[in-house]
Design a protein around this motif. Sequence first.
Motif, mmCIF file in Angstrom:
data_model
loop_
_atom_site.group_PDB
_atom_site.id
_atom_site.type_symbol
_atom_site.label_atom_id
_atom_site.label_comp_id
_atom_site.label_asym_id
_atom_site.label_seq_id
_atom_site.Cartn_x
_atom_site.Cartn_y
_atom_site.Cartn_z
ATOM 1 N N GLY A 1 -7.533 -44.675 -18.518
ATOM 2 C CA GLY A 1 -8.359 -44.007 -17.525
ATOM 3 C C GLY A 1 -8.010 -42.549 -17.302
ATOM 4 N N THR B 1 -15.226 -36.210 -9.403
ATOM 5 C CA THR B 1 -16.618 -36.300 -9.867
ATOM 6 C C THR B 1 -17.508 -35.241 -9.206
ATOM 7 O OG1 THR B 1 -17.140 -37.968 -8.179
ATOM 8 C CG2 THR B 1 -16.438 -38.771 -10.347
ATOM 9 N N LEU C 1 -13.280 -41.650 -23.329
ATOM 10 C CA LEU C 1 -13.645 -40.668 -22.306
ATOM 11 C C LEU C 1 -13.866 -39.291 -22.925
ATOM 12 C CD1 LEU C 1 -11.275 -41.678 -19.361
ATOM 13 C CD2 LEU C 1 -13.537 -42.545 -19.965
ATOM 14 N N ILE D 1 -17.266 -39.179 -24.225
ATOM 15 C CA ILE D 1 -18.260 -38.979 -23.161
ATOM 16 C C ILE D 1 -18.451 -37.485 -22.911
ATOM 17 C CG2 ILE D 1 -18.674 -39.241 -20.674
ATOM 18 C CD1 ILE D 1 -17.346 -41.982 -20.849
ATOM 19 N N ALA E 1 -16.801 -38.448 -17.133
ATOM 20 C CA ALA E 1 -15.565 -39.061 -17.607
ATOM 21 C C ALA E 1 -14.624 -39.377 -16.442
ATOM 22 C CB ALA E 1 -14.870 -38.142 -18.609
ATOM 23 N N ALA F 1 -15.793 -42.588 -14.922
ATOM 24 C CA ALA F 1 -15.412 -43.728 -15.764
ATOM 25 C C ALA F 1 -13.924 -44.021 -15.626
ATOM 26 C CB ALA F 1 -15.775 -43.436 -17.219
ATOM 27 N N THR G 1 -13.168 -45.806 -12.360
ATOM 28 C CA THR G 1 -13.525 -47.224 -12.439
ATOM 29 C C THR G 1 -12.439 -48.030 -13.145
ATOM 30 O OG1 THR G 1 -15.878 -46.639 -12.512
ATOM 31 C CG2 THR G 1 -15.273 -48.859 -13.254
#
Length: 507
Positions: free
Chosen positions: A288, A357, A421, A424, A479, A482, A485
């Motif tokens: 992550g 984000t 990621l 992405i 990313a 994501a 999460t």
Amino acid sequence: MTSTLQPAMTTEAVKRPGRWLALGVLVLAVLLVAVDATVLGLATPYISEDLKPSGTQLLWIGDVYSFVIAGLLVSMGSLGDRIGRKRILLIGATAFGAISVFNAYATTPEMMIVARALLGVAGATLMPATLALIRNLFHDPRERSLAVGIWGATASAGTAIGPIVGGFLLEHFWWGSVFLINLPVMVVLVVVGIKLLPESRTAQPGPWDLVSVVLSLVGMIGVVYAIKEAATHGFAWSALAAGLLGAAALYGFVRRQLRLPAPLLDMRLFRHRGFSGAVLADLLTILGLSGLVFFLSQYLQLVQGRRPFEAGLAELPAAVGAVVAGLIAGRAARRFSVRAVVSGGLAAIGLALAALTVLDQSTGYPLLGAALLVVGVGAGFSFTVTADVILSSVPKEQAGSASAVSETAYELGAALGIAALGSIVTGVYRDFTGPAGTPAAAHESLGGAVEAAAQMPAHNAATMLEAARTSFVDGLTLAAGAGATVLLAAALAAWFLLRNQNLEDTP
């Protein structure tokens, strides 16, 4: 020689003289790897400008080290258990320094990829050996927790030292100089390590099975390559073939380990729920984080226009938080619980990534700095405690193999994170719409766009750069979401898998 199959329980053995000085040598090896990992991201814009790699080649430069090291860690950890952990550490450190010179003087993207791969071979010897030697140096559980905390704190300090020193070098010298800083550290490590480090190995380890080595390497590289290719280019028969080959090799590896009287990796380690939970938590955490971290230096430099040294200083809060948390993590896990500290740390990282984000081109530093501080604190708590759990879950004679599993999870997570990621970010970035005359190279990477802008009329260059930077930030925030999460899922998994897990209190 110290036999790890004969654990002495005397006070003298538990409190081995010179153990803290020996730990100082071990953390130099950790510093070597940590600095190398961080300066690459800082140097990426300069490597892009000089070597002109494609977007795919740039990702390979970033993650081939992790691919190779993930494939070899178990084998090298087991080799250290057999031939001596001190010996393999010193051999690996010498090779790491020498190959760093190859990295520094690479002249093509292909040469840089090969240099990074060879560095992975050398790097695979370092981290398992350092943790395994800590397991054999510190028999007292509380001392070992502190030693592991110092080990982790040094890795975090390396993430701070790397960008700051690297930024200074990039502003005054060429990008290859950031790899040459490995040399003085390597020299000190080898010279002092010969004197201070005790040798330890398994007394009757059995042969080092080369078939298992090949199966491990082919399996890990095949699976990771398939995931990377699928994430970057979508479904393709080549990716499917590589994935099937890798999966078959890993299946063969597991079957072979279960049959061998002296396996490279004792698969029964995974029956310990604490061991398996800690390994899974490490893998998901790095997955992550890594893709986002890989592109953060580019955001600071190419989007916000910071100088390399300033970009290095901007990333300092993460390292400071990790150092402080790492040093108190063992005490916190004993006062509260292992799962509370690990799950809480992972959840904190997830929430910090969620905050990112909202990034845009003009985001002020307070938000970014606060998020990085929280990421560092969460990582310091979780990684230190999971490393302690992994080491304390196994007998000392299996310390190398167990440490290698821990580091494999770390490197596999890094490779997958950069692949998934990072893809992405790259995928969103490539779709930006530039003005007429925008060259194809500008769509490969943000560094390529900045370089291309220098050859374009001023108005078109400004328009193109604005579109490219906006698209890059859009990919970065996606990313980050994501990654958040994944980290929150890891926190939930750790809460259940580490239930009733405790750190030892007595030798």
